[in-house]
Design an enzyme around this catalytic site. Sequence first.
Site, short mmCIF file in Angstrom:
data_model
loop_
_atom_site.label_atom_id
_atom_site.label_comp_id
_atom_site.label_asym_id
_atom_site.label_seq_id
_atom_site.Cartn_x
_atom_site.Cartn_y
_atom_site.Cartn_z
N CYS A 61 98.61 -45.75 30.85
CA CYS A 61 99.75 -46.40 31.51
C CYS A 61 99.87 -47.88 31.17
CB CYS A 61 99.64 -46.22 33.02
SG CYS A 61 99.70 -44.50 33.56
N HIS A 84 103.34 -51.72 36.33
CA HIS A 84 103.27 -50.27 36.22
C HIS A 84 103.67 -49.67 37.56
CE1 HIS A 84 102.07 -46.25 35.49
NE2 HIS A 84 100.97 -46.31 36.21
N ASN A 117 105.91 -41.46 38.19
CA ASN A 117 105.03 -42.20 37.28
C ASN A 117 105.27 -41.69 35.86
OD1 ASN A 117 102.91 -43.21 35.74
ND2 ASN A 117 101.37 -42.93 37.34
#
Length: 371
Positions: free
Chosen positions: A118, A259, A289
């Site tokens: 990520c 993020h 996500n």
Amino acid sequence: MSAGGDRSIGILGMGTHLPPLVRTNEQVARAAGVTADWIRERTGVLRRHTAPPGQAASDLAAEAVRAACDAAGIAPAELDLLVCAGSTPDELGPATACRVQARTGATRACALDVGAACSGWLFAARVAHDWLRGDPGSGYAAVVGVEAYSKFVDPADRGTAVLFADGAAAAILGPVPPGGGFHGFRLGSDGTGAHHVLIPAGGSRRPADATSLADGGHRIHMDGRAVRDFITEVFPALVEDELTRHHLMLDQIDAVVAHQPNPVLLRRLGEKIGIPPDRLVVTGDRTGNIGAASAPFALATAAAEGRLRTGSLILLCVFGAGLTWGSSLLTWTGAPSHADRPDPLTLTPAPDLAPGPDRTPQPDPNPRSAP
């Protein structure tokens, strides 16, 4: 334009792509053994986009790169570098970036992948930034974050199925006026935490076989509590470090782009740090996500919505599996952004996904928190 290492490198245009199919909380809840209200209250995620069968990460990334090139006013054939970040590649080899290069017609670009989960887009931006500064003959680089997590999620695992989704976001990097662009990067990793989030099977340590398919080894496995604890520790530290390095106060930052692991957690930490709600960019509620695409998607969305102006100071913070983390201060130079903002009424529901063969969902009166 100054030569080589003297020139400022920033963002010239941004683009995103979300696949058209959408999995609702009601769909996810049925398979995961929870309720739609539980998902909304624990995560804040309202929907997640899903790539249809036959569509891979490179297909999503190529759409985002084309959109970013269009925003920047260049053709893909003008790119000198194409860096792709993600953890759900088309294949174990070749690099997904090579697939993106072929799909976009970026014929002269050097194409390579960066793997930092990520955190990957910011790691890739560092590669492109330093490449462009070190080679005055290179003018433009595309940096794209992409994930096709739906191919690797067990719908019965509430810790991952409620969060992970598909999408891509790209930026075109190039020379910007002095004082603009990126003002350095701070990146880090701690491999002793690599086991907290991973896809155990399919690589050289545990090649895919009938056993790995039966026990779900090819799916995403995550220790939600460990990941939550990591994010809770690292996000405030990244913010404090960037402010200290640049001798700034938090109220001098125009936007914090991080993020998007879980909108509820992100907002809670933002409040604890002291980030004004209108300056913390949150897009995970509408996308879930999307891993390496999360931070650039949030940045592109903020630009498309007019939340950034020329001269805005943006604090970028990322964190992910590996464990990995990174931060950078970015002065916005007015780059256009072509970001997906689909009308919820026109979205097409995705078909339900079948749970893994031996991971049947079971109701739990006290389900654990998603990270």
